[in-house]
Design a protein around this motif. Structure first.
Motif, short mmCIF file in Angstrom:
data_model
loop_
_atom_site.label_atom_id
_atom_site.label_comp_id
_atom_site.label_asym_id
_atom_site.label_seq_id
_atom_site.Cartn_x
_atom_site.Cartn_y
_atom_site.Cartn_z
N ARG A 8 0.83 -1.21 0.00
CA ARG A 8 0.00 0.00 0.00
C ARG A 8 0.86 1.26 0.00
N GLU B 121 -7.15 2.56 -11.51
CA GLU B 121 -6.88 1.22 -10.96
C GLU B 121 -7.73 0.23 -11.74
N GLY C 65 -8.91 -3.48 -11.48
CA GLY C 65 -8.99 -4.49 -10.42
C GLY C 65 -9.12 -3.76 -9.09
N VAL C 66 -10.36 -3.53 -8.69
CA VAL C 66 -10.64 -2.64 -7.56
C VAL C 66 -11.13 -3.42 -6.34
N ASP D 99 -13.67 -2.68 -12.69
CA ASP D 99 -13.80 -4.05 -12.17
C ASP D 99 -15.17 -4.58 -12.60
N THR D 100 -15.30 -5.89 -12.58
CA THR D 100 -16.62 -6.49 -12.79
C THR D 100 -17.44 -6.41 -11.50
N PRO E 237 -14.23 -12.61 -12.72
CA PRO E 237 -14.14 -13.35 -13.98
C PRO E 237 -13.04 -14.41 -13.99
N PHE F 166 -13.48 -13.21 -4.39
CA PHE F 166 -13.16 -12.76 -3.03
C PHE F 166 -14.45 -12.63 -2.24
N GLN G 63 -17.96 -10.95 -3.32
CA GLN G 63 -18.08 -10.69 -4.76
C GLN G 63 -19.34 -11.33 -5.29
N GLY H 202 -17.68 -3.62 -15.33
CA GLY H 202 -17.68 -4.40 -16.57
C GLY H 202 -16.37 -5.13 -16.78
N PHE H 203 -16.37 -5.99 -17.77
CA PHE H 203 -15.22 -6.84 -18.07
C PHE H 203 -14.21 -6.06 -18.91
N LEU H 204 -12.97 -6.07 -18.45
CA LEU H 204 -11.88 -5.41 -19.21
C LEU H 204 -11.31 -6.35 -20.26
N ASP I 179 -4.13 -4.69 -11.22
CA ASP I 179 -4.22 -5.75 -10.19
C ASP I 179 -5.40 -6.67 -10.52
N LEU I 180 -5.27 -7.38 -11.66
CA LEU I 180 -6.39 -8.23 -12.11
C LEU I 180 -6.18 -9.70 -11.78
N ASN J 204 -4.77 -11.84 -13.40
CA ASN J 204 -4.70 -12.73 -14.59
C ASN J 204 -4.00 -11.97 -15.71
C1 LIG Z 1 -6.95 -8.66 -6.31
S1 LIG Z 1 -8.48 -7.94 -6.70
C2 LIG Z 1 -8.14 -6.22 -6.66
C3 LIG Z 1 -7.73 -5.69 -5.29
C4 LIG Z 1 -7.59 -4.18 -5.23
N1 LIG Z 1 -6.67 -3.68 -6.23
C5 LIG Z 1 -7.09 -3.71 -3.86
O1 LIG Z 1 -6.04 -3.09 -3.81
O2 LIG Z 1 -7.73 -3.95 -2.85
C6 LIG Z 1 -8.63 -8.34 -8.40
C7 LIG Z 1 -9.92 -7.83 -9.03
O3 LIG Z 1 -9.77 -7.89 -10.44
C8 LIG Z 1 -11.06 -8.09 -11.01
N2 LIG Z 1 -10.87 -8.56 -12.40
C9 LIG Z 1 -10.07 -9.57 -12.83
N3 LIG Z 1 -10.10 -9.66 -14.17
C10 LIG Z 1 -10.92 -8.67 -14.62
C11 LIG Z 1 -11.35 -8.23 -15.92
N4 LIG Z 1 -10.91 -8.81 -17.05
N5 LIG Z 1 -12.20 -7.18 -15.99
C12 LIG Z 1 -12.62 -6.56 -14.87
N6 LIG Z 1 -12.26 -6.93 -13.61
C13 LIG Z 1 -11.41 -7.97 -13.49
C14 LIG Z 1 -11.73 -9.08 -10.05
O4 LIG Z 1 -13.13 -9.00 -10.14
C15 LIG Z 1 -11.17 -8.63 -8.68
O5 LIG Z 1 -12.08 -7.80 -7.99
#
Ligand SMILES: C[S@@+](CC[C@H](N)C(=O)[O-])C[C@H]1O[C@@H](n2cnc3c(N)ncnc32)[C@H](O)[C@@H]1O
Length: 267
Positions: free
Chosen positions: A95, A114, A116-117, A143-144, A149, A155, A158, A181-183, A201-202, A204
């Motif tokens: 952080r 950001e 991946g929120v 984020d979705t 996804p 988590f 979710q 939505g989906f990125l 921070d996704l 994947n």
């Molecule tokens: C590790 S968490 C993020 C944590 C956050 N950055 C924090 O600091 O607390 C990963 C997030 O990425 C999102 N995610 C993963 N792939 C995604 C995609 N293709 N589109 C949108 N969201 C996605 C997931 O839904 C998840 O909420």
């Protein structure tokens, strides 16, 4: 230049530090440990064998470090006030990397992003460190939200309703734009022209490369990109493999941090 007006924003200041003592940190939230109880006992013993100051948390054990994040009182307050679970506590060093990068990027043209929120703790910690509701930049959060996804990666919480709960968390922060939505598809019609700070921070690699494909060219010179999982091994090694290649083609090197993050400084 899109710089914060010093009169409008009072940036956090660092206190004078004592030379004869520092702050220790100890969290027993670990990942990838087979026998957590035994490991905890061993780590507690290891701590007695090193000179101060020590840091244990987020799969990192080190000593004779300043643990600067704990001596920066405005940061410490922002971090503590936003803790929702033991993982948030353990990742304090990660952080602080975000917070310091954000401090720098306030002075760089462009918005904050950001990808991946989850519940928004990363964004909120950074914003609360740098003015809270007075934070002087637009902060986009993609984020979705209501589902994860990545198979097997959901988590806590979710599910339907999470997006609304995160919007509620930021109701006093009119500069936050939470895009559900989906990125990368959700970038369509919802994308900043210029980016100063980009936290990816996704969890994947496909999603993360797609984000880089779209956003990296929009990052201003002097801006910072932080890849949350780059230096983690095991299931995250594809991130290193593909992100190294992606940046190598553009003549960039990712700085691997002991926190598990990777940092890229945009030219
Ligand atoms: C590790 S968490 C993020 C944590 C956050 N950055 C924090 O600091 O607390 C990963 C997030 O990425 C999102 N995610 C993963 N792939 C995604 C995609 N293709 N589109 C949108 N969201 C996605 C997931 O839904 C998840 O909420």
């Amino acid at each position: 230049m899109n710089l914060p007006d010093k009169k409008q924003l009072s940036l956090p200041t660092l206190d004078k530090i004592e030379l004869d003592h520092g702050v220790n940190f100890e969290s027993h939230t670990y990942w990838g440990v087979r026998d957590p109880q035994r490991f905890k006992e061993l780590m507690q013993e290891a701590i007695t064998l090193v000179t101060t100051t020590h840091f244990l948390g987020d799969n990192l054990f080190t000593w004779q470090r300043n643990n600067s994040m704990l001596e920066d009182k405005p940061f410490r307050r922002a971090w503590e006030e936003n803790l929702l679970n033991s993982s948030d506590e353990a990742i304090v060093w990660r952080r602080y990397i975000l917070a310091c990068a954000a401090y720098h990027c306030l002075h760089v043209p462009g918005d904050f992003v950001e990808c991946g929120v989850y519940v928004g703790t990363g964004i909120k910690t950074v914003m609360d460190y740098l003015g809270g509701p007075e934070f002087p930049k637009t902060f986009w959060g993609y984020d979705t939200y209501d589902y994860n996804p990545v198979e097997g990666h959901a988590f806590a919480g979710q599910q339907e309703g999470l997006y609304d709960a995160v919007c509620e968390r930021f109701k006093e922060y009119s500069q936050v734009r939470l895009v559900k939505g989906f990125l990368p598809q959700s970038f369509e019609n919802n994308i900043p022209d210029q980016v100063a700070f980009l936290h990816i921070d996704l969890n994947n690699v496909e999603g993360e490369i797609a984000v880089l494909d779209t956003l990296f060219e929009r990052v201003s010179p002097g801006g910072i990109v932080i890849l949350d999982d780059y230096e983690w091994s095991g299931p995250y090694r594809p991130q290193k493999q593909q992100e190294d290649q992606w940046f190598d083609q553009r003549r960039y090197r990712i700085f691997p941090l002991p926190t598990g993050q990777g940092v890229v400084l945009k030219r």
